[in-house]
Scaffold this motif. Structure first.
Motif, PDB file in Angstrom:
ATOM      1  N   TYR A 144      -4.041  36.558 -32.227  1.00  0.00           N
ATOM      2  CA  TYR A 144      -4.406  37.626 -32.328  1.00  0.00           C
ATOM      3  C   TYR A 144      -4.185  37.930 -33.958  1.00  0.00           C
ATOM      4  CZ  TYR A 144       0.579  39.003 -32.508  1.00  0.00           C
ATOM      5  OH  TYR A 144       2.228  39.355 -32.971  1.00  0.00           O
ATOM      6  N   LEU A 166       4.438  53.885 -33.140  1.00  0.00           N
ATOM      7  CA  LEU A 166       3.297  53.423 -32.307  1.00  0.00           C
ATOM      8  C   LEU A 166       2.852  51.870 -32.895  1.00  0.00           C
ATOM      9  CD1 LEU A 166       1.304  56.561 -32.773  1.00  0.00           C
ATOM     10  CD2 LEU A 166       2.133  55.714 -30.562  1.00  0.00           C
ATOM     11  N   GLU A 169       4.690  49.315 -30.931  1.00  0.00           N
ATOM     12  CA  GLU A 169       4.026  49.417 -29.605  1.00  0.00           C
ATOM     13  C   GLU A 169       2.958  48.561 -29.388  1.00  0.00           C
ATOM     14  OE1 GLU A 169       3.778  52.792 -27.029  1.00  0.00           O
ATOM     15  OE2 GLU A 169       5.004  53.903 -28.373  1.00  0.00           O
ATOM     16  N   TYR A 170       1.869  48.645 -30.491  1.00  0.00           N
ATOM     17  CA  TYR A 170       0.669  47.908 -30.475  1.00  0.00           C
ATOM     18  C   TYR A 170       1.158  46.328 -30.844  1.00  0.00           C
ATOM     19  CZ  TYR A 170      -3.743  46.388 -32.464  1.00  0.00           C
ATOM     20  OH  TYR A 170      -4.877  45.775 -32.415  1.00  0.00           O
ATOM     21  N   ARG A 172       3.667  44.791 -30.251  1.00  0.00           N
ATOM     22  CA  ARG A 172       4.608  44.275 -29.045  1.00  0.00           C
ATOM     23  C   ARG A 172       3.785  43.922 -27.964  1.00  0.00           C
ATOM     24  NH1 ARG A 172       9.679  43.975 -28.080  1.00  0.00           N
ATOM     25  NH2 ARG A 172       9.985  45.624 -29.657  1.00  0.00           N
ATOM     26  N   SER A 173       2.363  44.623 -27.717  1.00  0.00           N
ATOM     27  CA  SER A 173       1.427  44.327 -26.579  1.00  0.00           C
ATOM     28  C   SER A 173       0.878  43.080 -27.139  1.00  0.00           C
ATOM     29  CB  SER A 173       0.435  45.738 -26.712  1.00  0.00           C
ATOM     30  OG  SER A 173      -0.569  45.763 -27.555  1.00  0.00           O
ATOM     31  N   GLN A 174       0.394  42.865 -28.411  1.00  0.00           N
ATOM     32  CA  GLN A 174      -0.208  41.680 -28.886  1.00  0.00           C
ATOM     33  C   GLN A 174       0.715  40.661 -28.466  1.00  0.00           C
ATOM     34  OE1 GLN A 174      -3.420  42.393 -29.891  1.00  0.00           O
ATOM     35  NE2 GLN A 174      -2.910  44.434 -29.629  1.00  0.00           N
ATOM     36  N   ASP A 176       3.190  40.206 -26.315  1.00  0.00           N
ATOM     37  CA  ASP A 176       3.675  39.831 -25.300  1.00  0.00           C
ATOM     38  C   ASP A 176       2.220  39.306 -24.493  1.00  0.00           C
ATOM     39  OD1 ASP A 176       5.908  41.429 -25.438  1.00  0.00           O
ATOM     40  OD2 ASP A 176       5.421  43.121 -24.268  1.00  0.00           O
ATOM     41  N   GLU A 177       1.147  39.708 -24.841  1.00  0.00           N
ATOM     42  CA  GLU A 177      -0.047  39.095 -24.325  1.00  0.00           C
ATOM     43  C   GLU A 177       0.034  37.537 -24.666  1.00  0.00           C
ATOM     44  OE1 GLU A 177      -1.951  40.205 -22.055  1.00  0.00           O
ATOM     45  OE2 GLU A 177      -3.803  38.787 -22.228  1.00  0.00           O
ATOM     46  N   ARG A 180       2.218  35.781 -22.201  1.00  0.00           N
ATOM     47  CA  ARG A 180       2.047  36.044 -21.034  1.00  0.00           C
ATOM     48  C   ARG A 180       1.118  34.872 -20.130  1.00  0.00           C
ATOM     49  NH1 ARG A 180       0.110  41.187 -20.547  1.00  0.00           N
ATOM     50  NH2 ARG A 180       2.102  41.734 -20.705  1.00  0.00           N
TER      51      ARG A 180
ATOM     52  N   MET B   1       3.792  45.030 -20.957  1.00  0.00           N
ATOM     53  CA  MET B   1       2.846  45.759 -21.437  1.00  0.00           C
ATOM     54  C   MET B   1       1.451  45.229 -21.652  1.00  0.00           C
ATOM     55  SD  MET B   1       2.880  47.515 -25.356  1.00  0.00           S
ATOM     56  CE  MET B   1       4.550  48.545 -25.195  1.00  0.00           C
ATOM     57  N   ALA B   2       0.500  46.043 -21.278  1.00  0.00           N
ATOM     58  CA  ALA B   2      -1.070  45.376 -21.491  1.00  0.00           C
ATOM     59  C   ALA B   2      -1.243  45.333 -22.917  1.00  0.00           C
ATOM     60  CB  ALA B   2      -1.933  45.924 -20.728  1.00  0.00           C
ATOM     61  N   LYS B   3      -2.216  44.211 -23.063  1.00  0.00           N
ATOM     62  CA  LYS B   3      -2.658  44.201 -24.644  1.00  0.00           C
ATOM     63  C   LYS B   3      -3.424  45.300 -24.886  1.00  0.00           C
ATOM     64  CE  LYS B   3      -5.012  41.026 -27.751  1.00  0.00           C
ATOM     65  NZ  LYS B   3      -5.542  39.782 -27.925  1.00  0.00           N
ATOM     66  N   MET B   4      -3.079  45.802 -25.939  1.00  0.00           N
ATOM     67  CA  MET B   4      -3.812  47.124 -26.664  1.00  0.00           C
ATOM     68  C   MET B   4      -4.874  46.774 -27.270  1.00  0.00           C
ATOM     69  SD  MET B   4      -0.472  49.300 -27.312  1.00  0.00           S
ATOM     70  CE  MET B   4      -1.195  51.045 -27.859  1.00  0.00           C
ATOM     71  N   LEU B   9      -4.850  52.143 -29.072  1.00  0.00           N
ATOM     72  CA  LEU B   9      -3.957  52.693 -30.155  1.00  0.00           C
ATOM     73  C   LEU B   9      -4.261  54.259 -30.694  1.00  0.00           C
ATOM     74  CD1 LEU B   9      -1.094  52.172 -31.878  1.00  0.00           C
ATOM     75  CD2 LEU B   9      -2.716  51.011 -33.519  1.00  0.00           C
ATOM     76  N   LEU B  12      -3.850  56.749 -28.189  1.00  0.00           N
ATOM     77  CA  LEU B  12      -1.858  57.080 -27.991  1.00  0.00           C
ATOM     78  C   LEU B  12      -1.677  57.810 -29.207  1.00  0.00           C
ATOM     79  CD1 LEU B  12       0.287  56.041 -26.338  1.00  0.00           C
ATOM     80  CD2 LEU B  12       0.786  54.063 -27.799  1.00  0.00           C
ATOM     81  N   LYS B  16       0.191  61.501 -29.054  1.00  0.00           N
ATOM     82  CA  LYS B  16       1.487  61.696 -29.697  1.00  0.00           C
ATOM     83  C   LYS B  16       1.155  62.618 -30.652  1.00  0.00           C
ATOM     84  CE  LYS B  16       5.514  59.129 -30.312  1.00  0.00           C
ATOM     85  NZ  LYS B  16       6.238  58.216 -29.545  1.00  0.00           N
ATOM     86  N   GLU B  57      13.340  58.992 -34.432  1.00  0.00           N
ATOM     87  CA  GLU B  57      12.591  59.070 -33.295  1.00  0.00           C
ATOM     88  C   GLU B  57      13.414  60.018 -32.270  1.00  0.00           C
ATOM     89  OE1 GLU B  57      11.072  55.285 -31.901  1.00  0.00           O
ATOM     90  OE2 GLU B  57       9.089  55.860 -32.685  1.00  0.00           O
TER      91      GLU B  57
END
Lengths: 181, 132
Positions: A144, A166, A169-170, A172-174, A176-177, A180, B1-4, B9, B12, B16, B57
């Motif tokens: 990625y 945010l 989170e973004y 982390r999702s990349q 994790d994928e 996986r 977590m699924a790939k965003m 984003l 989201l 938020k 946060e």
């Protein structure tokens, strides 16, 4: 001393920012049993006589921190390359920029862990004073790319607490994928 | 977590933003600046930065800008953090562990009370001049 490769990477990106880079490209690759990390910038660059001394921990050009007599970032990277029987690359041209790289066996016992890639990449993307930061991440199962300009277009100012959350989170999702598959 | 994707984003962010009534960078009234030079990183500045993010946060402090910079010039006291906000003197805190980061958010930012035992400096006059 830096305990993770992520800390080394942050250090190299900060060096690039200090050199006045407008664009910084980072790549972190784990493929075919090798770990490779490169940081390229279009900053001020260094003349040959500085390049030959840049990995000496008791040398600094004194520009960033006048009066300081040590410069440890590149020295740590070279030390890591030597400890892992890997290779260290430093290329620089005044006015064109600098490329620093490490390539070594991924399973070497003396290779430090990468640490927290999500936190590291978020911190890299939030480095101030650089126009565009690109991170190319790759392993055996995928890849990625993160670009600060695209992320700023979506999130606005990356220094805001909400944007950083945010962004984490973004990323982390990349990440994790990537692991996986 | 699924790939965003970037579109995910964006959605989201919009959700938020509605939730928090997020303000623009211009409206950020408080700045927390973490020194992320070589010595700062080696001393744990990344963990300090993460602790600030979590704490800010948790308290919903959307008017704080969390920034990072190179060395603040106090290597012996890393990790170092500068806090700028109205009605309070600008100070540089030193030896800011994640626990002290939480304390700075609770006491300095929310309570408007200095964390005296971790104050190491205040920015040099020329730096203050440049920020006016």
């Amino acid at each position: 001393m830096h305990f993770t490769l992520g800390e080394l990477l942050l250090d190299l990106v900060q060096n690039a920012a200090n050199a006045g880079a407008k664009t910084v490209r980072v790549s972190v690759r784990e493929r075919n049993g090798r770990f490779a990390m490169t940081v390229s910038d279009d900053g001020a660059g260094m003349p040959a006589q500085i390049v030959t001394r840049a990995t000496d921990p008791f040398f600094t050009d004194g520009r960033t921190h006048p009066g300081r007599e040590v410069g440890l970032g590149l020295a740590f990277l070279r030390q890591t390359a030597e400890a892992t029987e890997g290779s260290f690359r430093l290329q620089s041209q005044p006015g064109e920029g600098t490329t620093v790289g490490l390539d070594c066996p991924a399973d070497h016992v003396d290779l430090p862990p990468f640490g927290d890639p999500v936190g590291c990449f978020v911190a890299v993307l939030c480095t101030e004073g650089v126009g565009e930061i690109e991170i190319a991440r790759e392993n055996e199962s995928g890849a990625y790319t993160l670009r600060s300009s695209e992320l700023e277009e979506v999130l606005g100012d990356l220094s805001s607490v909400e944007a950083r959350g945010l962004l984490g989170e973004y990323v982390r999702s990349q990440e994790d994928e990537l692991w996986r598959r | 977590m699924a790939k965003m994707t970037l579109d995910d984003l964006r959605k989201l962010r919009d959700a938020k933003r509605r939730e928090l009534d997020m303000r623009d960078a211009e409206n950020k009234t408080i700045q927390v600046i973490v020194g992320m030079g070589t010595s700062g990183i080696a001393a744990g500045a990344k963990q300090t930065l993460a602790a600030f993010l979590t704490e800010l946060e948790q308290h919903g402090l959307s008017n704080v800008s969390l920034r990072q910079t190179g060395s603040l010039g106090l290597d012996h006291a890393e990790p170092t953090v500068e806090v700028r906000m109205s009605d309070m003197p600008t100070v540089i805190y030193g030896k800011v562990t994640p626990e002290i980061a939480e304390k700075i958010v609770r006491k300095h930012i929310l309570g408007k009370t200095l964390v005296n035992d971790h104050i190491y400096d205040r920015p040099a006059a020329d730096i203050m001049e440049g920020t006016k």
